[in-house]
Design an enzyme around this catalytic site. Structure first.
Site, PDB file in Angstrom:
ATOM      1  N   PHE A  38       0.866  -1.163   0.055  1.00 52.39           N
ATOM      2  CA  PHE A  38       0.091   0.106   0.182  1.00 52.39           C
ATOM      3  C   PHE A  38       1.068   1.140   0.004  1.00 52.39           C
ATOM      4  CE2 PHE A  38      -2.414  -3.516   2.066  1.00 52.39           C
ATOM      5  CZ  PHE A  38      -3.631  -3.288   1.389  1.00 52.39           C
ATOM      6  N   VAL A  76       2.598  -1.721   4.516  1.00 52.25           N
ATOM      7  CA  VAL A  76       2.066  -0.317   4.241  1.00 52.25           C
ATOM      8  C   VAL A  76       3.207   0.359   4.482  1.00 52.25           C
ATOM      9  CG1 VAL A  76       0.866   1.852   5.428  1.00 52.25           C
ATOM     10  CG2 VAL A  76      -0.014  -0.736   5.676  1.00 52.25           C
ATOM     11  N   CYS A  77       3.485   1.494   3.364  1.00 54.96           N
ATOM     12  CA  CYS A  77       4.786   2.331   3.173  1.00 54.96           C
ATOM     13  C   CYS A  77       4.789   2.971   4.406  1.00 54.96           C
ATOM     14  CB  CYS A  77       4.734   2.848   1.634  1.00 54.96           C
ATOM     15  SG  CYS A  77       5.961   4.091   1.463  1.00 54.96           S
ATOM     16  N   ILE A  78       5.680   3.124   5.099  1.00 59.05           N
ATOM     17  CA  ILE A  78       6.118   3.647   6.184  1.00 59.05           C
ATOM     18  C   ILE A  78       6.068   5.375   6.106  1.00 59.05           C
ATOM     19  CG2 ILE A  78       8.675   3.224   6.396  1.00 59.05           C
ATOM     20  CD1 ILE A  78       8.189   3.052   9.497  1.00 59.05           C
ATOM     21  N   ALA A  81       2.549   6.533   5.053  1.00 57.96           N
ATOM     22  CA  ALA A  81       1.905   6.245   6.360  1.00 57.96           C
ATOM     23  C   ALA A  81       2.027   7.251   7.433  1.00 57.96           C
ATOM     24  CB  ALA A  81       2.048   4.963   6.830  1.00 57.96           C
TER      25      ALA A  81
END
Lengths: 129, 108
Positions: A38, A76-78, A81
């Site tokens: 994501f 989830v791309c940090i 995010a």
């Protein structure tokens, strides 16, 4: 065939729903989904505070159900995010936030995971913004 | 000797409206004969015979398809687009195309 997905669009968008339909169709046809990455607005899938209204599709839960039944990694791309307020306990401590909201079954990680998917999966399909 | 069958190369996925973006035009310019183009989302408005891109779709030799549920969602199934112009496909067909072509490329 082993397929990876990259999702750039937020939950409830038509593209997000298309990605869920695609994943279910792939699994029903005997393929495996290695990982879902994501990215950009797509990271909003990772918040457990999303509540779909009656008649809407709860995308966060749909992916978690697929993660539980088929062992799909939900990454989830940090960087995307933390900018959008999707954080886990560790990031909450790091940035001095009073709470965290990363949904069960989702992990925060770096862009390297997307690159790794592109290399190791047989196909990668991007669901754009 | 039979000519070797050409490998199916790239599945191009387009989702933005031809009334707002030139994705489909640019995609048609760059796609090879053994590529395919999949219209999803608002890109399916290209199927309107009044759209600026429609005649390009009609005349290309590239395999053109559109996701049937998203065409239906916009009330365009009634457009009676000739089957020679476009193949309406299901989600299962979408998965199959991804596997048949060597790679997919999403335009945005």
């Amino acid at each position: 065939m082993n397929i990876a997905l990259a999702i750039y669009s937020p939950p409830l968008s038509e593209t997000s729903l298309r990605a869920i339909r695609f994943a279910k169709a792939a699994l029903n046809n005997g393929h495996s989904i290695h990982r879902v990455f994501f990215y950009h607005e797509g990271v909003l899938h990772g918040s457990h505070l999303n509540t779909a209204l009656k008649g809407e599709i709860p995308a966060t839960d749909e992916w978690r159900n697929l993660q539980q039944s088929h062992g799909i990694e939900l990454i989830v791309c940090i960087a995307s995010a933390i900018k959008r307020g999707v954080i886990n306990e560790q990031e909450a401590n790091r940035y001095g936030k009073s709470t965290h909201n990363l949904a069960d079954g989702y992990e925060l990680s770096g862009l390297g995971q997307l690159l790794e998917s592109a290399v190791s999966a047989e196909r990668i399909v991007t669901f754009g913004p | 000797m039979n000519e070797p069958k050409k490998e199916k190369q790239t599945l191009h996925i387009v989702s933005r409206s031809p009334y707002q973006y030139r994705d489909i035009e640019q995609c048609l310019d760059r796609a090879c004969d053994n590529d395919a183009i999949l219209l999803t989302g608002d890109a399916v408005f290209a199927l309107l015979p009044t759209s600026t891109i429609y005649h390009h779709l009609k005349n290309t030799s590239i395999f053109m398809c559109a996701l049937e549920p998203e065409v239906a969602a916009r009330g365009l199934l009634e457009q009676n687009v000739p089957e020679s112009t476009i193949n309406l496909i299901s989600d299962d067909d979408f998965v199959q195309l991804v596997c048949e072509y060597s790679r997919s490329f999403t335009w945005f």
